[in-house]
Write a protein that holds these residues in place. Structure first.
Motif, PDB file in Angstrom:
ATOM      1  N   MET A  19      26.558  29.903 -27.668  1.00  0.00           N
ATOM      2  CA  MET A  19      27.349  29.863 -26.442  1.00  0.00           C
ATOM      3  C   MET A  19      28.540  28.935 -26.627  1.00  0.00           C
ATOM      4  SD  MET A  19      26.179  28.615 -22.666  1.00  0.00           S
ATOM      5  CE  MET A  19      27.342  28.607 -21.308  1.00  0.00           C
ATOM      6  N   ALA A  20      29.693  29.399 -26.196  1.00  0.00           N
ATOM      7  CA  ALA A  20      30.917  28.608 -26.358  1.00  0.00           C
ATOM      8  C   ALA A  20      30.946  27.418 -25.407  1.00  0.00           C
ATOM      9  CB  ALA A  20      32.127  29.500 -26.125  1.00  0.00           C
ATOM     10  N   GLU A  21      31.460  26.307 -25.906  1.00  0.00           N
ATOM     11  CA  GLU A  21      31.687  25.135 -25.060  1.00  0.00           C
ATOM     12  C   GLU A  21      33.168  24.790 -25.135  1.00  0.00           C
ATOM     13  OE1 GLU A  21      30.604  20.387 -25.032  1.00  0.00           O
ATOM     14  OE2 GLU A  21      28.995  21.809 -25.513  1.00  0.00           O
ATOM     15  N   VAL A  22      33.783  24.647 -23.983  1.00  0.00           N
ATOM     16  CA  VAL A  22      35.221  24.395 -23.903  1.00  0.00           C
ATOM     17  C   VAL A  22      35.460  23.038 -23.258  1.00  0.00           C
ATOM     18  CG1 VAL A  22      37.401  25.218 -22.935  1.00  0.00           C
ATOM     19  CG2 VAL A  22      35.704  26.864 -23.726  1.00  0.00           C
ATOM     20  N   LYS A  23      36.384  22.302 -23.820  1.00  0.00           N
ATOM     21  CA  LYS A  23      36.743  21.001 -23.255  1.00  0.00           C
ATOM     22  C   LYS A  23      37.995  21.144 -22.390  1.00  0.00           C
ATOM     23  CE  LYS A  23      34.779  18.261 -27.044  1.00  0.00           C
ATOM     24  NZ  LYS A  23      35.054  17.225 -28.078  1.00  0.00           N
ATOM     25  N   LEU A  24      37.885  20.696 -21.143  1.00  0.00           N
ATOM     26  CA  LEU A  24      39.013  20.725 -20.215  1.00  0.00           C
ATOM     27  C   LEU A  24      39.154  19.366 -19.532  1.00  0.00           C
ATOM     28  CD1 LEU A  24      38.539  24.188 -18.429  1.00  0.00           C
ATOM     29  CD2 LEU A  24      40.039  23.646 -20.355  1.00  0.00           C
ATOM     30  N   ASN A  66      32.941  21.356 -20.832  1.00  0.00           N
ATOM     31  CA  ASN A  66      32.802  19.901 -20.929  1.00  0.00           C
ATOM     32  C   ASN A  66      34.039  19.316 -20.270  1.00  0.00           C
ATOM     33  OD1 ASN A  66      32.528  17.223 -21.667  1.00  0.00           O
ATOM     34  ND2 ASN A  66      31.671  17.723 -23.674  1.00  0.00           N
ATOM     35  N   LEU A  67      33.875  18.901 -19.021  1.00  0.00           N
ATOM     36  CA  LEU A  67      35.021  18.511 -18.195  1.00  0.00           C
ATOM     37  C   LEU A  67      35.229  16.999 -18.225  1.00  0.00           C
ATOM     38  CD1 LEU A  67      37.003  20.086 -16.381  1.00  0.00           C
ATOM     39  CD2 LEU A  67      35.532  19.533 -14.444  1.00  0.00           C
ATOM     40  N   ASP A  68      36.441  16.610 -18.562  1.00  0.00           N
ATOM     41  CA  ASP A  68      36.821  15.195 -18.541  1.00  0.00           C
ATOM     42  C   ASP A  68      37.487  14.929 -17.194  1.00  0.00           C
ATOM     43  OD1 ASP A  68      38.243  12.767 -18.735  1.00  0.00           O
ATOM     44  OD2 ASP A  68      38.326  12.935 -20.908  1.00  0.00           O
ATOM     45  N   ILE A  69      36.779  14.203 -16.305  1.00  0.00           N
ATOM     46  CA  ILE A  69      37.293  13.920 -14.961  1.00  0.00           C
ATOM     47  C   ILE A  69      37.679  12.450 -14.885  1.00  0.00           C
ATOM     48  CG2 ILE A  69      36.867  14.144 -12.486  1.00  0.00           C
ATOM     49  CD1 ILE A  69      34.430  15.898 -13.248  1.00  0.00           C
ATOM     50  N   ASP A  70      38.945  12.197 -14.960  1.00  0.00           N
ATOM     51  CA  ASP A  70      39.444  10.820 -14.906  1.00  0.00           C
ATOM     52  C   ASP A  70      38.722   9.940 -15.921  1.00  0.00           C
ATOM     53  OD1 ASP A  70      41.078  11.617 -12.784  1.00  0.00           O
ATOM     54  OD2 ASP A  70      39.546  11.127 -11.300  1.00  0.00           O
ATOM     55  N   GLY A  71      38.494  10.478 -17.125  1.00  0.00           N
ATOM     56  CA  GLY A  71      37.891   9.698 -18.198  1.00  0.00           C
ATOM     57  C   GLY A  71      36.380   9.784 -18.284  1.00  0.00           C
ATOM     58  N   LYS A  72      35.726  10.475 -17.335  1.00  0.00           N
ATOM     59  CA  LYS A  72      34.274  10.609 -17.364  1.00  0.00           C
ATOM     60  C   LYS A  72      33.901  12.056 -17.678  1.00  0.00           C
ATOM     61  CE  LYS A  72      33.331   6.811 -14.152  1.00  0.00           C
ATOM     62  NZ  LYS A  72      32.654   6.417 -12.883  1.00  0.00           N
ATOM     63  N   LYS A  73      32.886  12.249 -18.530  1.00  0.00           N
ATOM     64  CA  LYS A  73      32.486  13.583 -18.965  1.00  0.00           C
ATOM     65  C   LYS A  73      31.461  14.194 -18.013  1.00  0.00           C
ATOM     66  CE  LYS A  73      34.855  13.066 -22.796  1.00  0.00           C
ATOM     67  NZ  LYS A  73      36.082  13.837 -23.090  1.00  0.00           N
ATOM     68  N   GLN A  74      31.584  15.505 -17.819  1.00  0.00           N
ATOM     69  CA  GLN A  74      30.647  16.228 -16.966  1.00  0.00           C
ATOM     70  C   GLN A  74      30.515  17.663 -17.460  1.00  0.00           C
ATOM     71  OE1 GLN A  74      28.984  15.026 -13.657  1.00  0.00           O
ATOM     72  NE2 GLN A  74      27.821  16.495 -14.871  1.00  0.00           N
ATOM     73  N   LEU A  75      29.276  18.106 -17.700  1.00  0.00           N
ATOM     74  CA  LEU A  75      29.043  19.491 -18.091  1.00  0.00           C
ATOM     75  C   LEU A  75      28.939  20.366 -16.847  1.00  0.00           C
ATOM     76  CD1 LEU A  75      26.371  19.347 -20.974  1.00  0.00           C
ATOM     77  CD2 LEU A  75      28.791  19.960 -21.167  1.00  0.00           C
ATOM     78  N   VAL A  76      29.691  21.471 -16.827  1.00  0.00           N
ATOM     79  CA  VAL A  76      29.680  22.380 -15.681  1.00  0.00           C
ATOM     80  C   VAL A  76      29.772  23.820 -16.182  1.00  0.00           C
ATOM     81  CG1 VAL A  76      30.764  20.704 -14.130  1.00  0.00           C
ATOM     82  CG2 VAL A  76      32.197  22.298 -15.425  1.00  0.00           C
ATOM     83  N   LEU A  98      32.484  24.927  -9.528  1.00  0.00           N
ATOM     84  CA  LEU A  98      31.873  24.538 -10.799  1.00  0.00           C
ATOM     85  C   LEU A  98      30.529  23.863 -10.538  1.00  0.00           C
ATOM     86  CD1 LEU A  98      35.089  23.061 -12.459  1.00  0.00           C
ATOM     87  CD2 LEU A  98      34.048  25.286 -12.949  1.00  0.00           C
ATOM     88  N   LEU A  99      29.483  24.343 -11.208  1.00  0.00           N
ATOM     89  CA  LEU A  99      28.134  23.819 -11.009  1.00  0.00           C
ATOM     90  C   LEU A  99      27.781  22.832 -12.117  1.00  0.00           C
ATOM     91  CD1 LEU A  99      25.372  23.982  -9.507  1.00  0.00           C
ATOM     92  CD2 LEU A  99      24.775  25.821 -11.115  1.00  0.00           C
ATOM     93  N   ILE A 100      27.333  21.640 -11.734  1.00  0.00           N
ATOM     94  CA  ILE A 100      26.914  20.625 -12.696  1.00  0.00           C
ATOM     95  C   ILE A 100      25.618  21.062 -13.373  1.00  0.00           C
ATOM     96  CG2 ILE A 100      26.111  18.240 -12.972  1.00  0.00           C
ATOM     97  CD1 ILE A 100      27.845  17.505 -10.564  1.00  0.00           C
ATOM     98  N   VAL A 101      25.564  20.965 -14.695  1.00  0.00           N
ATOM     99  CA  VAL A 101      24.354  21.304 -15.434  1.00  0.00           C
ATOM    100  C   VAL A 101      24.016  20.171 -16.401  1.00  0.00           C
ATOM    101  CG1 VAL A 101      24.699  23.797 -15.268  1.00  0.00           C
ATOM    102  CG2 VAL A 101      25.676  22.548 -17.200  1.00  0.00           C
ATOM    103  N   LYS A 102      22.737  20.140 -16.776  1.00  0.00           N
ATOM    104  CA  LYS A 102      22.253  19.153 -17.735  1.00  0.00           C
ATOM    105  C   LYS A 102      21.644  19.866 -18.930  1.00  0.00           C
ATOM    106  CE  LYS A 102      23.014  15.670 -14.850  1.00  0.00           C
ATOM    107  NZ  LYS A 102      24.051  14.643 -15.089  1.00  0.00           N
ATOM    108  N   LYS A 103      21.753  19.278 -20.086  1.00  0.00           N
ATOM    109  CA  LYS A 103      21.169  19.875 -21.281  1.00  0.00           C
ATOM    110  C   LYS A 103      19.651  19.971 -21.116  1.00  0.00           C
ATOM    111  CE  LYS A 103      24.741  18.582 -24.599  1.00  0.00           C
ATOM    112  NZ  LYS A 103      25.077  17.886 -25.862  1.00  0.00           N
TER     113      LYS A 103
END
Length: 216
Positions: A1-6, A61-71, A90-95
């Motif tokens: 599965m692809a993971e994209v950094k935004l 993999n969303l960088d929100i004001d310097g903090k990472k969040q998987l969605v 966007l829904l927050i998910v955990k590994k």
């Protein structure tokens, strides 16, 4: 599965006017929620997000004001005519956690000869999978299938770790017989009637001529 950094930035202005301003800056208003957190409003680069969403259920993999969040994208709103992004949930998910999503259905192979048609009952298959290992889709072979055949959800092979989120007896695809176009039958009948009328019209003058000769 692809993971994209935004990258995203928190937004504090809301309403239609604020959303229009965000889109004028080539960004998309988004809402992030899940895991009991309060909804968080952000803006994401429009082009980058559009490219990411070309992959169904893409892991971001969303960088929100310097903090990472998987969605993952949960709901995508597009402008009806031009198709540009209007708003994305966007829904927050955990590994390691499981999520319920819909994955695309693809087919391969040729149906049995005879002009049969493939009908989709479901355009996407609801499944439960690990948030960081969501399949990009499933492929179903329709090779040699004849009219009347139905493929159910339980018949579809799923990747390891993925389970159905619908009843296994639910129909997904079916093969239907091609129908004869009623228009063709109507045209044939019309042509026959026209030919018959033309034949009667040609005979009429000959009969009239015969009567005239007899009367002289």
């Amino acid at each position: 599965m692809a993971e994209v950094k935004l990258t995203a930035e928190t937004r504090t202005d809301f309403g239609k006017g604020a959303a229009r301003r965000i889109r004028r800056d080539d960004k998309v208003p988004c809402v992030i929620y899940g895991h009991g957190t309060d909804p968080r409003h952000v803006a994401v680069d429009g082009h980058a997000l559009l490219m990411a969403l070309r992959t169904p259920n893409v892991l971001i993999n969303l960088d929100i004001d310097g903090k990472k969040q998987l969605v993952i994208p949960k709901e995508v709103q597009r402008e009806a005519l031009r198709g540009f992004l209007v708003h994305v949930d966007l829904l927050i998910v955990k590994k390691g956690e499981k999520v319920t999503v819909e994955i695309p259905i693809h087919t391969e192979g040729e149906l049995a000869p005879g002009g049969n048609l493939l009908e989709y009952i479901l355009n996407a298959l609801p499944v439960e999978a690990e948030a960081t290992h969501i399949p990009e889709g499933v492929t179903i072979s329709v090779e040699g299938l004849e009219a009347g055949h139905t493929i159910h959800a339980k018949d579809i092979p799923l990747p390891r770790g993925t389970t159905l989120a619908v009843d296994g007896e639910d129909a997904v695809l079916q093969i239907v017989a091609a129908q004869t176009e009623p228009v063709e039958e109507e045209e044939a009948e019309a042509e026959g009637a026209a030919a018959e009328a033309a034949g009667e019209g040609e005979a009429a003058p000959a009969e009239a001529g015969a009567e005239g000769e007899g009367g002289g």
